[in-house]
Design an enzyme around this catalytic site. Structure first.
Site, PDB file in Angstrom:
ATOM      1  N   LYS A   5      -8.878   4.395  10.080  1.00 25.21           N
ATOM      2  CA  LYS A   5      -7.870   3.772   9.198  1.00 25.21           C
ATOM      3  C   LYS A   5      -7.007   4.769   8.433  1.00 25.21           C
ATOM      4  O   LYS A   5      -6.571   4.516   7.320  1.00 25.21           O
ATOM      5  CB  LYS A   5      -8.544   2.799   8.204  1.00 25.21           C
ATOM      6  CG  LYS A   5      -9.388   1.763   8.869  1.00 25.21           C
ATOM      7  CD  LYS A   5      -8.584   0.894   9.794  1.00 25.21           C
ATOM      8  CE  LYS A   5      -9.403   0.430  10.968  1.00 25.21           C
ATOM      9  NZ  LYS A   5      -8.599   0.084  12.120  1.00 25.21           N
ATOM     10  N   SER A   6      -6.787   5.904   9.057  1.00 30.55           N
ATOM     11  CA  SER A   6      -5.987   6.944   8.401  1.00 30.55           C
ATOM     12  C   SER A   6      -4.685   7.222   9.129  1.00 30.55           C
ATOM     13  O   SER A   6      -4.038   8.231   8.893  1.00 30.55           O
ATOM     14  CB  SER A   6      -6.817   8.233   8.299  1.00 30.55           C
ATOM     15  OG  SER A   6      -7.925   8.025   7.462  1.00 30.55           O
ATOM     16  N   THR A  37      -4.448   6.471  12.799  1.00 28.22           N
ATOM     17  CA  THR A  37      -4.772   6.759  14.205  1.00 28.22           C
ATOM     18  C   THR A  37      -3.765   6.123  15.168  1.00 28.22           C
ATOM     19  O   THR A  37      -3.204   6.809  16.037  1.00 28.22           O
ATOM     20  CB  THR A  37      -6.181   6.213  14.538  1.00 28.22           C
ATOM     21  OG1 THR A  37      -7.066   6.476  13.453  1.00 28.22           O
ATOM     22  CG2 THR A  37      -6.718   6.818  15.812  1.00 28.22           C
ATOM     23  N   HIS A  71     -12.804  10.441  16.052  1.00 29.61           N
ATOM     24  CA  HIS A  71     -13.103  10.481  14.617  1.00 29.61           C
ATOM     25  C   HIS A  71     -14.197  11.534  14.352  1.00 29.61           C
ATOM     26  O   HIS A  71     -14.694  11.645  13.237  1.00 29.61           O
ATOM     27  CB  HIS A  71     -13.622   9.128  14.119  1.00 29.61           C
ATOM     28  CG  HIS A  71     -12.631   8.001  14.197  1.00 29.61           C
ATOM     29  ND1 HIS A  71     -11.313   8.139  13.840  1.00 29.61           N
ATOM     30  CD2 HIS A  71     -12.788   6.695  14.565  1.00 29.61           C
ATOM     31  CE1 HIS A  71     -10.701   6.962  13.994  1.00 29.61           C
ATOM     32  NE2 HIS A  71     -11.564   6.093  14.443  1.00 29.61           N
ATOM     33  N   ARG A  99      -5.368  10.293   5.261  1.00 26.46           N
ATOM     34  CA  ARG A  99      -4.680   9.274   4.446  1.00 26.46           C
ATOM     35  C   ARG A  99      -5.329   9.249   3.066  1.00 26.46           C
ATOM     36  O   ARG A  99      -6.522   9.555   2.942  1.00 26.46           O
ATOM     37  CB  ARG A  99      -4.849   7.911   5.123  1.00 26.46           C
ATOM     38  CG  ARG A  99      -4.012   6.823   4.498  1.00 26.46           C
ATOM     39  CD  ARG A  99      -4.175   5.515   5.263  1.00 26.46           C
ATOM     40  NE  ARG A  99      -3.189   4.545   4.838  1.00 26.46           N
ATOM     41  CZ  ARG A  99      -3.163   3.287   5.223  1.00 26.46           C
ATOM     42  NH1 ARG A  99      -4.065   2.844   6.079  1.00 26.46           N
ATOM     43  NH2 ARG A  99      -2.244   2.469   4.787  1.00 26.46           N
ATOM     44  N   SER A 149      -7.949  -0.327   3.785  1.00 22.28           N
ATOM     45  CA  SER A 149      -7.612  -0.682   5.164  1.00 22.28           C
ATOM     46  C   SER A 149      -8.893  -0.977   5.954  1.00 22.28           C
ATOM     47  O   SER A 149      -8.980  -1.985   6.673  1.00 22.28           O
ATOM     48  CB  SER A 149      -6.829   0.469   5.813  1.00 22.28           C
ATOM     49  OG  SER A 149      -6.434   0.119   7.104  1.00 22.28           O
ATOM     50  N   TYR A 187      -0.764  10.711   6.284  1.00 18.85           N
ATOM     51  CA  TYR A 187      -0.108   9.412   6.511  1.00 18.85           C
ATOM     52  C   TYR A 187       1.076   9.289   5.553  1.00 18.85           C
ATOM     53  O   TYR A 187       2.137   8.789   5.929  1.00 18.85           O
ATOM     54  CB  TYR A 187      -1.142   8.311   6.235  1.00 18.85           C
ATOM     55  CG  TYR A 187      -0.677   6.897   6.470  1.00 18.85           C
ATOM     56  CD1 TYR A 187      -0.892   6.266   7.685  1.00 18.85           C
ATOM     57  CD2 TYR A 187      -0.037   6.179   5.459  1.00 18.85           C
ATOM     58  CE1 TYR A 187      -0.478   4.953   7.893  1.00 18.85           C
ATOM     59  CE2 TYR A 187       0.382   4.872   5.659  1.00 18.85           C
ATOM     60  CZ  TYR A 187       0.160   4.269   6.875  1.00 18.85           C
ATOM     61  OH  TYR A 187       0.573   2.962   7.079  1.00 18.85           O
ATOM     62  N   ARG A 233      -1.650  -4.108   9.787  1.00 21.29           N
ATOM     63  CA  ARG A 233      -1.855  -5.020   8.652  1.00 21.29           C
ATOM     64  C   ARG A 233      -0.635  -4.941   7.747  1.00 21.29           C
ATOM     65  O   ARG A 233       0.274  -5.717   7.829  1.00 21.29           O
ATOM     66  CB  ARG A 233      -3.163  -4.661   7.923  1.00 21.29           C
ATOM     67  CG  ARG A 233      -3.670  -5.716   6.962  1.00 21.29           C
ATOM     68  CD  ARG A 233      -4.958  -5.265   6.292  1.00 21.29           C
ATOM     69  NE  ARG A 233      -4.774  -4.049   5.530  1.00 21.29           N
ATOM     70  CZ  ARG A 233      -4.530  -3.993   4.225  1.00 21.29           C
ATOM     71  NH1 ARG A 233      -4.485  -5.094   3.522  1.00 21.29           N
ATOM     72  NH2 ARG A 233      -4.358  -2.828   3.613  1.00 21.29           N
TER      73      ARG A 233
END
Ligand code: PAP
Length: 323
Positions: free
Chosen positions: A73-74, A76, A137, A159, A167, A225, A287
């Site tokens: 959630k950074s 990708t 990851h 991020r 996230s 990010y 999102r």
């Protein structure tokens, strides 16, 4: 976790070797997964731990490889789209109406190392076209030896931890609604800050790659990010220079920015419908795509808890997030 929608959260396909190793590892109850296991300093789900072990054993890096590394959630999905369109810009001009990203989710174009080693152990990485583009990851410490010893390039995207946590929090709720329903966010923030979180400690993951990028700037490029959001074009140029992509026309940079923007990718059918082989819906990767979006989810005190931990962990590193 049989009710969850991702194969990465299930443990049905574990080998005896993984089961034996797991039985000797420290374990903790976790948010999202009932049990996480600590291996080489990181907390893993059983499935992705198996993928990591197989990757360490079998993956042979080539000097021409490009490995994109992130905490979950950074950024990708975005980074995959950007670098794919950058390195393939002659083969697939970004302005052409039949660019692969217009019809395929970025995760289906670029293999996720530990995911593929878990899901499709017979996948042949030697068949990928050169330069091979992959993502992971995996922490710096746990990368396969050949990644560290070869001249392959690593692009790391970080991020700010509050947006990353939030996230993942929402993603987890989509992925495993039942398992996450009654888990208090206060407890999840505490676990995240302590590092006892899937893939965590977040802090160590970031710092290891941050220092590696300072020590070996030809090997590891560190981007955030937030800078991708603020200066997408300039960051693409920085990535291009690092990867030795040669001269890029401003128009091409602009085309990549547009093609890979949140608005563009999230509106495509490929990213609104359908699922990845691991069972996750493609739309779950899109999102809000904002900087500072954590404000809708975190109370002031929870945000402060993450900020305090960040200051303590990143102190003296030169790494700062102001959002
Ligand atoms: P992964 O590590 O599981 O692959 P990853 O792509 O890093 O997930 O994270 C998804 C986040 O990136 C989402 O953030 P949000 O929950 O705060 O909204 C998603 O919206 C965001 N994202 C996906 N694609 C883009 C994009 N093209 N531009 C900006 N943000 C994006």
């Amino acid at each position: 976790m049989s009710s969850s929608s991702s194969s990465y959260l299930r443990d049905e396909d574990l080998t005896q070797e993984t089961r034996d190793l797991i039985s000797s590892l420290p374990s903790e109850k976790g948010w999202l997964v009932s049990q996480m296991y600590q291996f080489q300093g990181r907390w893993h789900t059983q499935a992705l731990l198996q993928g990591l072990l197989q990757c360490q054993k079998h993956f042979e890096a080539k000097d021409s490889d490009i490995i994109l590394v992130t905490n979950p959630k950074s950024g990708t999905t975005w980074l995959k789209a950007l670098v794919f369109s950058l390195i393939n810009r002659h083969k697939f001009p970004v302005s052409s109406g039949d660019h692969p990203l217009l019809v395929t989710n970025p995760h289906l174009l670029i293999p996720f190392l530990e995911g593929v080693y878990y899901e499709s152990p017979n996948f042949d990485f030697t068949e990928l076209p050169s330069s091979r583009l992959m993502n992971t990851h995996i922490s710096l410490l746990s990368l396969p030896e050949s990644v560290k010893s070869s001249s392959c390039k690593i692009v790391y995207c970080c991020r700010n931890p509050k947006d990353m946590f939030v996230s993942l929090w929402h993603f987890g709720k989509k992925l495993a609604p039942q398992e996450t329903a009654d888990y208090p966010i206060e407890k999840a923030v505490e676990a995240f800050c302590q590092g006892k979180f899937i893939g965590g400690p977040f802090w160590d993951h970031v710092l290891e790659y941050w220092y590696a990028s300072l020590e070996n700037p030809n090997k590891v490029l560190f981007v955030t990010y937030e800078e991708l959001k603020k200066q997408t074009g300039d960051t693409i140029k920085r990535i291009a220079e690092f990867l030795g992509c040669g001269f890029i026309e401003e128009e091409e940079v602009g085309g990549i920015v547009k093609l890979c923007s949140f608005e563009s990718l999230s509106s495509l059918e490929a990213n609104r419908e359908g699922k990845l082989p691991n069972g996750v819906e493609t739309k779950a990767f899109f999102r809000k795509g904002e900087v500072g979006g954590w404000r809708d989810t975190l109370s002031e005190s929870l945000a402060e808890e993450i900020d305090r931990t960040m200051e303590e962990k990143f102190q003296g590193s030169g790494l700062k997030f102001s959002c």
